[in-house]
Each structure stands twice: as C-alpha cells, then as structure tokens.
Design an enzyme around this catalytic site. Structure first.
Site, mmCIF file in Angstrom:
data_model
loop_
_atom_site.group_PDB
_atom_site.id
_atom_site.type_symbol
_atom_site.label_atom_id
_atom_site.label_comp_id
_atom_site.label_asym_id
_atom_site.label_seq_id
_atom_site.Cartn_x
_atom_site.Cartn_y
_atom_site.Cartn_z
ATOM 1 N N ASN A 160 0.864 -1.184 0.000
ATOM 2 C CA ASN A 160 0.000 0.000 0.000
ATOM 3 C C ASN A 160 0.901 1.235 0.000
ATOM 4 O O ASN A 160 1.517 1.549 1.010
ATOM 5 C CB ASN A 160 -0.891 -0.037 1.245
ATOM 6 C CG ASN A 160 -1.725 1.216 1.400
ATOM 7 O OD1 ASN A 160 -1.863 2.010 0.466
ATOM 8 N ND2 ASN A 160 -2.288 1.395 2.582
ATOM 9 N N TRP A 161 0.952 1.923 -1.147
ATOM 10 C CA TRP A 161 1.867 3.073 -1.245
ATOM 11 C C TRP A 161 1.312 4.322 -0.572
ATOM 12 O O TRP A 161 2.021 5.309 -0.425
ATOM 13 C CB TRP A 161 2.156 3.389 -2.724
ATOM 14 C CG TRP A 161 2.919 2.329 -3.445
ATOM 15 C CD1 TRP A 161 3.431 1.173 -2.926
ATOM 16 C CD2 TRP A 161 3.262 2.329 -4.839
ATOM 17 N NE1 TRP A 161 4.071 0.449 -3.913
ATOM 18 C CE2 TRP A 161 3.982 1.141 -5.097
ATOM 19 C CE3 TRP A 161 3.031 3.204 -5.893
ATOM 20 C CZ2 TRP A 161 4.470 0.821 -6.365
ATOM 21 C CZ3 TRP A 161 3.515 2.884 -7.157
ATOM 22 C CH2 TRP A 161 4.230 1.704 -7.392
ATOM 23 N N LYS A 162 0.042 4.297 -0.230
ATOM 24 C CA LYS A 162 -0.594 5.478 0.383
ATOM 25 C C LYS A 162 -0.357 6.694 -0.519
ATOM 26 O O LYS A 162 -0.385 6.572 -1.723
ATOM 27 C CB LYS A 162 -0.066 5.690 1.802
ATOM 28 C CG LYS A 162 -0.138 4.401 2.619
ATOM 29 C CD LYS A 162 0.141 4.608 4.069
ATOM 30 C CE LYS A 162 0.118 3.275 4.777
ATOM 31 N NZ LYS A 162 0.230 3.383 6.205
ATOM 32 N N HIS A 198 -9.391 1.077 5.101
ATOM 33 C CA HIS A 198 -8.106 1.220 5.795
ATOM 34 C C HIS A 198 -8.295 2.141 6.998
ATOM 35 O O HIS A 198 -9.075 3.088 6.946
ATOM 36 C CB HIS A 198 -7.070 1.799 4.819
ATOM 37 C CG HIS A 198 -5.679 1.735 5.356
ATOM 38 N ND1 HIS A 198 -5.195 2.647 6.283
ATOM 39 C CD2 HIS A 198 -4.678 0.852 5.137
ATOM 40 C CE1 HIS A 198 -3.957 2.327 6.593
ATOM 41 N NE2 HIS A 198 -3.611 1.240 5.911
ATOM 42 N N SER A 248 3.580 -2.627 10.230
ATOM 43 C CA SER A 248 5.039 -2.642 10.348
ATOM 44 C C SER A 248 5.660 -3.969 9.909
ATOM 45 O O SER A 248 6.601 -4.468 10.541
ATOM 46 C CB SER A 248 5.457 -2.276 11.781
ATOM 47 O OG SER A 248 5.003 -0.967 12.096
ATOM 48 N N GLY A 250 2.846 -1.329 4.306
ATOM 49 C CA GLY A 250 2.859 0.099 4.008
ATOM 50 C C GLY A 250 4.275 0.564 3.730
ATOM 51 O O GLY A 250 4.804 0.423 2.625
ATOM 52 N N GLY A 251 4.941 1.112 4.745
ATOM 53 C CA GLY A 251 6.264 1.722 4.586
ATOM 54 C C GLY A 251 7.269 0.867 3.826
ATOM 55 O O GLY A 251 7.966 1.361 2.926
HETATM 56 C C1 PEP Z 1 -0.693 -0.092 6.187
HETATM 57 O O1 PEP Z 1 -0.823 1.113 6.079
HETATM 58 O O2 PEP Z 1 -1.563 -0.829 5.708
HETATM 59 C C2 PEP Z 1 0.463 -0.595 6.895
HETATM 60 C C3 PEP Z 1 0.414 -1.810 7.324
HETATM 61 O O3 PEP Z 1 1.517 0.279 7.073
HETATM 62 P P1 PEP Z 1 2.958 -0.075 7.704
HETATM 63 O O4 PEP Z 1 3.422 -1.349 7.052
HETATM 64 O O5 PEP Z 1 3.824 1.089 7.343
HETATM 65 O O6 PEP Z 1 2.759 -0.240 9.167
#
Ligand code: PEP
Length: 255
Positions: free
Chosen positions: A9-11, A95, A211, A232-233
């Site tokens: 998920n690049w947001k 989300h 994470s 995400g990140g």
């Molecule tokens: C997300 O936004 O769906 C997510 C899991 O972010 P991150 O991996 O950065 O915690």
C-alpha cells in the site's frame, strides 16, 4: 490450501514516473514467481500507468479506495468502474487511515464493498483495533463489530471473493508489530466469525498488516492462519518489498 498474498500500500507516495520505475524493477524481480499473489496499490493518479507497466506479469494493481456510486456529484471520488478501466483488479477498502481521517464507518465500508464486488474487483477489507481497544480488552468486540457491519448482507458467494486484512491500528507505521502469535490469534477469531456468518471459511485469505518488514515476514508467514501481508512503509522500496515477497527465502536464511 490458501494461496498467500503480499500487497503493498503506497498510500500518498510516488509520482507517476516514480511508480512506473518501481513497477518496472519489481516486474523484473518477480518474473516466474508462483508462491504468492503480489499486489501493489499506487495512488489514483498512477494507477493506469502502473497497471500498463505490469501487464502480463504476476503483479496485480489495487486502488486504495472506491466510492459506492457508479457516478455522480462526489467531488474527489472515484468509482469502481473507473478503477477497473484504469487496469485494477483489487481495491483496498476501510483502511484505518480512511476510517480515522475521512470518517469511514462500517456502513460505508459495506457500501464500497458491494460496489467493488459488482464491478468484479477483489476487495481487500481492513479491520483492526486501536491501542486503547486492545488495552481495554476489546479487540474481539471491535473486530466482531467491524466484521458484522462491513460484511452485512453479503452472500457466501460474495464473501468468497473477499480478502480480509487484519491491521491493528497501533502497529501501522509505528514500528510496533503484533507478534506472530498475537496476529494469528486475531486471524483465528476472524475466521471463526467468517465460519459463523458464511459457512465454510477455510478458503478465506486473511493478511496481517502493521510494520511488516523483511526481518519479520518469515515469522509471520510461519503462522498457519496468516495468509499474507498488507505492507505500508516497507512497500515503498523495491529491495524491501521484493524481500518481503520472497519470504520463503528469508525463512531459509534464518538460523
Ligand atoms: C498499512 O498502512 O496498511 C500498513 C500496514 O503500514 P505499515 O506497514 O507502514 O505499518
């Protein structure tokens, strides 16, 4: 046997050019990959260009949101048909950032979900508790409420097309990951809810999000009830995302 899914998920990250460059590199890294489905979710502006770039590869493209109407006076929104036309096969719905920043509710999740299904998209529906909920021992209540509201009125056939992402809000973007056993416990609870509501839920794929990194993916994927990850990140760099996608290798590298 549930086929795993690793979704990025690049947001609100990456221009069109950056998205296309990433997609080209990822395509080269995942050529011939069979052990999991790979999905990337760019921002709306980059969907069509990224989808064009990954055509004829194992990479699927997801939008990060969808409106429930087919068209209309909804400034800033995008319909399921538009997303399909842009080349997407998947869409993320509910989300926690949309729930928190845009006031999404279980009811809007349900409406979006129905629109996505009607358009032939695979919805990736996010659920998860806040830290306050967890600390108060309300995790299962919250998951049950989100599940019942989000999936209200669906048939078993509809439900069989859905992917669920369990994303504890306190683990998103914080560097705090649920331990594999903590995540698996919530996954088992969600699967029990699915069994109760829709009969057989053995095929339901439940992803963990929060994470996820190359260092923790192998431990998470070793849990029988974790069928993949929503990242995400760590999905923003080709190296880290490819390492997560190639989690069986990470498993082999572990002492
Ligand atoms: C997300 O936004 O769906 C997510 C899991 O972010 P991150 O991996 O950065 O915690």
């Amino acid at each position: 046997m549930r086929h795993p899914v690793i979704a990025g998920n690049w947001k609100m990250h990456k221009t069109i050019a950056q998205g296309v460059a990433f997609a080209r590199q990822l395509k080269a890294r995942v050529a011939g990959l069979h052990h999991c489905d790979v999905v990337i979710a760019p921002p709306f502006t980059a969907l069509a260009a990224v989808a064009d770039t990954v055509r004829d590869s194992p990479i699927a493209v997801a939008a990060q949101d969808v409106h429930w109407d087919r068209e209309g006076a909804h400034t800033g929104d995008v319909s399921a048909g538009m997303i399909v036309e842009a080349g997407c096969s998947h869409v993320i719905i509910g989300h926690s950032e949309r729930r928190q920043e845009h006031g999404e509710t279980d009811e809007t999740v349900n409406r979006k979900l129905r629109a996505a299904l009607a358009a032939g998209l695979v919805p990736i529906v996010c659920v998860g508790e806040t830290l306050r909920d967890r600390d108060a021992g309300r995790t299962e209540d919250v998951l049950a409420r989100q599940f019942e509201g989000g999936f209200a009125g669906l048939t078993a056939q509809d439900f069989s097309r859905i992917i669920v992402a369990y994303e504890p809000v306190w683990a998103i973007g914080t560097g705090r990951t649920a331990t594999p056993s903590m995540a698996a416990e919530s996954h088992r609870f969600l699967r029990r809810l699915a069994e109760k509501a829709f009969g057989a839920a053995a095929g339901l794929r439940i992803l963990y999000g929060g994470s996820v990194k190359p260092e923790n993916i192998a431990g998470l994927m070793a849990e029988e009830d974790i069928d993949g990850a929503l990242v995400g990140g760590a999905s923003l760099e080709v190296d880290s995302f490819s390492a997560i996608v190639n989690y069986p290798q990470a498993r082999r590298d572990q002492p």
